[in-house]
Design a protein around this motif. Sequence first.
Motif, mmCIF file in Angstrom:
data_model
loop_
_atom_site.group_PDB
_atom_site.id
_atom_site.type_symbol
_atom_site.label_atom_id
_atom_site.label_comp_id
_atom_site.label_asym_id
_atom_site.label_seq_id
_atom_site.Cartn_x
_atom_site.Cartn_y
_atom_site.Cartn_z
ATOM 1 N N TYR A 1 0.835 -1.204 0.000
ATOM 2 C CA TYR A 1 0.000 0.000 0.000
ATOM 3 C C TYR A 1 0.874 1.261 0.000
ATOM 4 N N ASP A 2 1.915 1.261 0.796
ATOM 5 C CA ASP A 2 2.826 2.415 0.814
ATOM 6 C C ASP A 2 3.525 2.576 -0.526
ATOM 7 N N ARG A 3 3.860 1.457 -1.153
ATOM 8 C CA ARG A 3 4.601 1.512 -2.415
ATOM 9 C C ARG A 3 3.749 2.067 -3.555
ATOM 10 N N VAL A 4 2.485 1.650 -3.647
ATOM 11 C CA VAL A 4 1.663 2.083 -4.777
ATOM 12 C C VAL A 4 1.228 3.538 -4.643
ATOM 13 N N ALA A 5 1.193 4.033 -3.406
ATOM 14 C CA ALA A 5 0.898 5.448 -3.165
ATOM 15 C C ALA A 5 -0.421 5.895 -3.789
ATOM 16 N N ARG A 6 -1.441 5.062 -3.668
ATOM 17 C CA ARG A 6 -2.795 5.415 -4.079
ATOM 18 C C ARG A 6 -3.696 5.340 -2.847
ATOM 19 N N PRO A 7 -4.785 6.119 -2.808
ATOM 20 C CA PRO A 7 -5.631 6.125 -1.609
ATOM 21 C C PRO A 7 -6.281 4.770 -1.304
ATOM 22 N N PHE A 8 -6.679 4.035 -2.352
ATOM 23 C CA PHE A 8 -7.370 2.757 -2.193
ATOM 24 C C PHE A 8 -6.531 1.654 -2.827
ATOM 25 N N MET A 9 -6.601 0.445 -2.255
ATOM 26 C CA MET A 9 -5.889 -0.687 -2.851
ATOM 27 C C MET A 9 -6.662 -1.972 -2.579
ATOM 28 N N GLY A 10 -6.793 -2.783 -3.618
ATOM 29 C CA GLY A 10 -7.469 -4.065 -3.485
ATOM 30 C C GLY A 10 -7.632 -4.715 -4.835
ATOM 31 N N VAL A 11 -8.553 -5.639 -4.934
ATOM 32 C CA VAL A 11 -8.845 -6.302 -6.196
ATOM 33 C C VAL A 11 -9.845 -5.453 -6.974
ATOM 34 N N ILE A 12 -9.502 -5.121 -8.213
ATOM 35 C CA ILE A 12 -10.428 -4.428 -9.108
ATOM 36 C C ILE A 12 -11.061 -5.486 -10.006
ATOM 37 N N THR B 1 -16.150 -1.774 -13.663
ATOM 38 C CA THR B 1 -15.342 -2.541 -12.726
ATOM 39 C C THR B 1 -15.446 -1.875 -11.361
ATOM 40 N N HIS B 2 -15.209 -2.641 -10.315
ATOM 41 C CA HIS B 2 -15.294 -2.082 -8.968
ATOM 42 C C HIS B 2 -14.146 -2.582 -8.109
ATOM 43 N N LEU B 3 -13.784 -1.792 -7.129
ATOM 44 C CA LEU B 3 -12.844 -2.206 -6.094
ATOM 45 C C LEU B 3 -13.645 -3.015 -5.080
ATOM 46 N N ILE B 4 -13.310 -4.285 -4.901
ATOM 47 C CA ILE B 4 -14.121 -5.126 -4.026
ATOM 48 C C ILE B 4 -14.155 -4.542 -2.610
ATOM 49 N N GLY B 5 -15.244 -4.823 -1.899
ATOM 50 C CA GLY B 5 -15.459 -4.193 -0.599
ATOM 51 C C GLY B 5 -14.389 -4.475 0.421
ATOM 52 N N THR B 6 -13.839 -5.695 0.429
ATOM 53 C CA THR B 6 -12.811 -6.028 1.400
ATOM 54 C C THR B 6 -11.451 -5.594 0.867
ATOM 55 N N SER B 7 -11.214 -4.280 0.963
ATOM 56 C CA SER B 7 -10.009 -3.656 0.423
ATOM 57 C C SER B 7 -9.412 -2.700 1.457
ATOM 58 N N ILE B 8 -8.366 -2.006 1.057
ATOM 59 C CA ILE B 8 -7.704 -1.028 1.929
ATOM 60 C C ILE B 8 -8.166 0.367 1.528
ATOM 61 N N TYR B 9 -8.588 1.140 2.540
ATOM 62 C CA TYR B 9 -9.168 2.466 2.335
ATOM 63 C C TYR B 9 -8.355 3.534 3.061
ATOM 64 N N PRO B 10 -8.365 4.755 2.549
ATOM 65 C CA PRO B 10 -7.748 5.847 3.300
ATOM 66 C C PRO B 10 -8.628 6.246 4.479
ATOM 67 N N GLN B 11 -8.033 6.893 5.454
ATOM 68 C CA GLN B 11 -8.793 7.308 6.649
ATOM 69 C C GLN B 11 -9.983 8.182 6.282
ATOM 70 N N ALA C 1 -7.845 4.020 -7.173
ATOM 71 C CA ALA C 1 -7.436 2.744 -6.584
ATOM 72 C C ALA C 1 -6.300 2.091 -7.353
ATOM 73 N N ALA C 2 -5.509 1.325 -6.624
ATOM 74 C CA ALA C 2 -4.472 0.470 -7.210
ATOM 75 C C ALA C 2 -4.901 -0.979 -7.061
ATOM 76 N N GLY C 3 -4.801 -1.743 -8.128
ATOM 77 C CA GLY C 3 -5.073 -3.170 -8.043
ATOM 78 C C GLY C 3 -3.895 -3.895 -7.425
ATOM 79 N N THR C 4 -4.144 -5.075 -6.886
ATOM 80 C CA THR C 4 -3.069 -5.865 -6.294
ATOM 81 C C THR C 4 -3.332 -7.343 -6.508
ATOM 82 N N ASN C 5 -2.263 -8.111 -6.696
ATOM 83 C CA ASN C 5 -2.349 -9.565 -6.772
ATOM 84 C C ASN C 5 -2.186 -10.217 -5.406
#
Length: 284
Positions: A117-128, A149-159, A190-194
């Motif tokens: 999450y720190d590396r991608v430097a985007r507010p949201f991260m998860g599976v798109i 497409t959507h960022l699935i609900g169980t993802s990382i969010y900014p405060q 959002a940033a996608g992640t594997n």
Amino acid sequence: MLLVLPFSALDARLALSLAKYLEHVGPYKSHEVLIATPKDCEAAANEIREVIGDQFSKVYTHFVHNHRDGWPIGCNLMFHDISYHIWTEVACKAWYMFEPDNTPIKPNWLNTLSDEYDRVARPFMGVIHPSYWLRGRGTSQERFIQDGTHLIGTSIYPQNAPQYSTLWKSIPHATVPWDVYWQWEIVKHAAGTNLIDHQWRTIRYKRDKKTGEIKGERVPGSTLPYEPYPLRPDAVVHHGCKDLSLMNIMRGFFASRERWAEPPKVEQEPEAQPELEHQLEPTV
């Protein structure tokens, strides 16, 4: 990272099983945890807190307001309440909506996700993920179509996640899940992640003794337009297992971390019945 553990009475048993599993594969001393549930689940929240309280640097309990069971209203109300609470009351950089059907599958999983999450430097991260919509239900023309497409609900969010969407205020009134409802405003941030393997509504995971692959089955009656596949080798968390089968398999791996590549040495426990917290067949 703030790990958020949300649950209601419908999936309290699965949430407790997840908490015991998290304790088994912890600790997480550089992270905090927030237990979020309706007030009528206070006893379960206290039990979960007792199980994992010493695994995190801080533990919070939040009782969500105006909760109702059912899908998607239940999950929408809970997400709206949790996101508002964190935005206005909790000091953190980011939080992970860690639903009870998640299963860590690699050591150091939470640190790995936090670093990514720190590396991608985007507010949201998860599976798109593609957004599928069921059209013509119950007719000869019944079919799924993809729209967006959507960022699935169980993802990382900014405060401050609510500030990224003009639709956030109306999430409690949405007739589709919040992740699809606000997709047009969120995916661009959002940033996608594997690192998260997303296979929603699956059960009965088994390990193939010849190939070593671990794979589940769809929940009976599911009409989702995709089939389960073996766990991704690059993932650290799996999302979607509705029984305890995957947790039971992975316990054997975590029991001997220095021999991670070897198959588990324990017998698989009896399969639990799926926790069908979303009682209606999804349309996405």
